[in-house]
Motif scaffolding. Structure first.
Motif, PDB file in Angstrom:
ATOM      1  N   ILE A 128       5.603 -18.421   2.569  1.00  0.00           N
ATOM      2  CA  ILE A 128       5.295 -17.036   2.948  1.00  0.00           C
ATOM      3  C   ILE A 128       4.678 -16.885   4.333  1.00  0.00           C
ATOM      4  O   ILE A 128       4.402 -15.761   4.758  1.00  0.00           O
ATOM      5  N   GLY A 129       4.491 -17.967   5.074  1.00  0.00           N
ATOM      6  CA  GLY A 129       3.910 -17.852   6.413  1.00  0.00           C
ATOM      7  C   GLY A 129       4.731 -16.967   7.332  1.00  0.00           C
ATOM      8  O   GLY A 129       4.175 -16.211   8.140  1.00  0.00           O
ATOM      9  N   VAL A 130       6.058 -17.043   7.232  1.00  0.00           N
ATOM     10  CA  VAL A 130       6.904 -16.230   8.103  1.00  0.00           C
ATOM     11  C   VAL A 130       6.691 -14.746   7.830  1.00  0.00           C
ATOM     12  O   VAL A 130       6.689 -13.926   8.757  1.00  0.00           O
ATOM     13  N   ALA A 131       6.485 -14.387   6.556  1.00  0.00           N
ATOM     14  CA  ALA A 131       6.235 -12.988   6.218  1.00  0.00           C
ATOM     15  C   ALA A 131       4.877 -12.549   6.732  1.00  0.00           C
ATOM     16  O   ALA A 131       4.718 -11.422   7.229  1.00  0.00           O
ATOM     17  N   TRP A 132       3.873 -13.416   6.603  1.00  0.00           N
ATOM     18  CA  TRP A 132       2.541 -13.082   7.134  1.00  0.00           C
ATOM     19  C   TRP A 132       2.636 -12.775   8.619  1.00  0.00           C
ATOM     20  O   TRP A 132       2.060 -11.796   9.100  1.00  0.00           O
ATOM     21  N   LEU A 133       3.377 -13.602   9.359  1.00  0.00           N
ATOM     22  CA  LEU A 133       3.537 -13.384  10.803  1.00  0.00           C
ATOM     23  C   LEU A 133       4.204 -12.047  11.095  1.00  0.00           C
ATOM     24  O   LEU A 133       3.757 -11.291  11.961  1.00  0.00           O
ATOM     25  N   ALA A 134       5.299 -11.774  10.392  1.00  0.00           N
ATOM     26  CA  ALA A 134       6.043 -10.542  10.641  1.00  0.00           C
ATOM     27  C   ALA A 134       5.199  -9.310  10.339  1.00  0.00           C
ATOM     28  O   ALA A 134       5.203  -8.333  11.103  1.00  0.00           O
ATOM     29  N   LEU A 135       4.474  -9.348   9.227  1.00  0.00           N
ATOM     30  CA  LEU A 135       3.680  -8.185   8.829  1.00  0.00           C
ATOM     31  C   LEU A 135       2.409  -8.043   9.658  1.00  0.00           C
ATOM     32  O   LEU A 135       1.977  -6.928   9.955  1.00  0.00           O
ATOM     33  N   ALA A 136       1.817  -9.163  10.052  1.00  0.00           N
ATOM     34  CA  ALA A 136       0.563  -9.108  10.823  1.00  0.00           C
ATOM     35  C   ALA A 136       0.799  -8.694  12.266  1.00  0.00           C
ATOM     36  O   ALA A 136      -0.058  -8.048  12.882  1.00  0.00           O
ATOM     37  N   THR A 137       1.948  -9.064  12.836  1.00  0.00           N
ATOM     38  CA  THR A 137       2.192  -8.794  14.258  1.00  0.00           C
ATOM     39  C   THR A 137       3.172  -7.650  14.489  1.00  0.00           C
ATOM     40  O   THR A 137       3.219  -7.096  15.592  1.00  0.00           O
ATOM     41  N   GLY A 138       3.973  -7.317  13.476  1.00  0.00           N
ATOM     42  CA  GLY A 138       4.999  -6.289  13.653  1.00  0.00           C
ATOM     43  C   GLY A 138       6.219  -6.779  14.400  1.00  0.00           C
ATOM     44  O   GLY A 138       7.124  -5.989  14.708  1.00  0.00           O
ATOM     45  N   THR A 174      13.173  -5.834  10.517  1.00  0.00           N
ATOM     46  CA  THR A 174      11.789  -5.375  10.583  1.00  0.00           C
ATOM     47  C   THR A 174      11.325  -5.016   9.176  1.00  0.00           C
ATOM     48  O   THR A 174      12.129  -4.634   8.319  1.00  0.00           O
ATOM     49  N   PHE A 175      10.029  -5.120   8.962  1.00  0.00           N
ATOM     50  CA  PHE A 175       9.499  -4.977   7.609  1.00  0.00           C
ATOM     51  C   PHE A 175       8.252  -4.097   7.604  1.00  0.00           C
ATOM     52  O   PHE A 175       7.520  -4.017   8.583  1.00  0.00           O
ATOM     53  N   THR A 176       8.040  -3.460   6.470  1.00  0.00           N
ATOM     54  CA  THR A 176       6.812  -2.720   6.233  1.00  0.00           C
ATOM     55  C   THR A 176       6.054  -3.410   5.110  1.00  0.00           C
ATOM     56  O   THR A 176       6.642  -4.103   4.280  1.00  0.00           O
ATOM     57  N   GLY A 177       4.764  -3.189   5.083  1.00  0.00           N
ATOM     58  CA  GLY A 177       3.930  -3.816   4.066  1.00  0.00           C
ATOM     59  C   GLY A 177       2.681  -4.378   4.701  1.00  0.00           C
ATOM     60  O   GLY A 177       2.436  -4.222   5.901  1.00  0.00           O
ATOM     61  N   SER A 178       1.880  -5.047   3.901  1.00  0.00           N
ATOM     62  CA  SER A 178       0.615  -5.596   4.361  1.00  0.00           C
ATOM     63  C   SER A 178       0.633  -7.115   4.266  1.00  0.00           C
ATOM     64  O   SER A 178       1.054  -7.672   3.245  1.00  0.00           O
ATOM     65  N   GLU A 179       0.159  -7.768   5.331  1.00  0.00           N
ATOM     66  CA  GLU A 179       0.083  -9.229   5.302  1.00  0.00           C
ATOM     67  C   GLU A 179      -0.911  -9.739   4.270  1.00  0.00           C
ATOM     68  O   GLU A 179      -0.862 -10.916   3.870  1.00  0.00           O
ATOM     69  N   SER A 180      -1.809  -8.878   3.806  1.00  0.00           N
ATOM     70  CA  SER A 180      -2.790  -9.283   2.803  1.00  0.00           C
ATOM     71  C   SER A 180      -2.268  -9.149   1.374  1.00  0.00           C
ATOM     72  O   SER A 180      -2.930  -9.567   0.424  1.00  0.00           O
TER      73      SER A 180
END
Length: 216
Positions: A128-138, A174-180
């Motif tokens: 899930i690191g790639v998703a954290w990056l995408a959601l945290a940075t946009g 592009t994605f919406t959501g929260s990295e947390s």
């Protein structure tokens, strides 16, 4: 400057010995941040993906590459790769923090969501690191499929074989959501892996790939 020089010097040699076909390069933004999320078949993936992308691509690499073989160390520094101590208890977060800095500076960051090279050519469940990056940075995510690198340098081999390589780059996601949110991170990761699978045509395995002790 060193990155550009290293690429100018090495590109003709690489293309001569390992003819490389690239599709979808037009999807790479001319400026601004983006995440290149690729399948991982060989240690050479980190050589051939930057070869076809017109902008600098930065990856993280284990610290030993910067302190061992002097030729390898010089190449890693010249190409702007980021050293990470994999033995550190904070290695995973250190990698994400380093990647986030690259993206916030408007750069391209390359990542292998499987977390390790595929042991058998199949595509494994993404971490899930790639998703954290995408959601945290946009930053947008570009799915990437490498093909042929596992035949050029299979796991366990030390001398590359002659062969053809193909790099396929998909449209930005592009994605919406929260990295947390664990649910959002899992959803985004699975969508990215599905996009990679469509590009690569690999058989998908709904389990994490086993990590080799000597993994890059």
């Amino acid at each position: 400057m060193l990155y550009r020089l290293a690429k100018i010097v090495s590109a003709p040699f690489l293309h001569l010995l390992w003819p490389t076909r690239a599709t979808g390069v037009e999807h790479v933004p001319v400026t601004g941040p983006a995440i290149l999320a690729s399948n991982h078949l060989s240690v050479l993936d980190s050589t051939f993906l930057p070869l076809v992308v017109p902008r600098q691509v930065r990856f993280v690499a284990k610290q030993e590459y910067f302190t061992g073989n002097p030729v390898t160390a010089a190449w890693m520094r010249a190409t702007g790769q980021i050293a990470i101590d994999r033995q550190s208890p904070t290695a995973a977060q250190d990698m994400l923090d380093a990647a986030a800095r690259v993206l916030k500076d408007g750069g391209l960051f390359g990542i292998y969501p499987e977390g390790t090279r595929s042991p058998d050519g199949r595509l494994y469940r993404g971490k899930i690191g790639v998703a954290w990056l995408a959601l945290a940075t946009g930053a947008p995510v570009l799915p990437v499929a490498m093909a042929g690198t596992d035949r050029v340098l299979p796991i366990g081999a030390t001398v590359p074989r002659l062969g053809r390589v193909e790099v396929r780059i998909g449209e930005p996601m592009t994605f919406t959501g929260s990295e947390s949110s664990a649910r959002d991170r899992r959803r985004v990761t699975d969508e990215i892996m599905a996009a990679i699978q469509r590009l690569s045509g690999q058989e998908y395995v709904a389990a994490y790939a086993p990590r080799r002790t000597s993994e890059d």
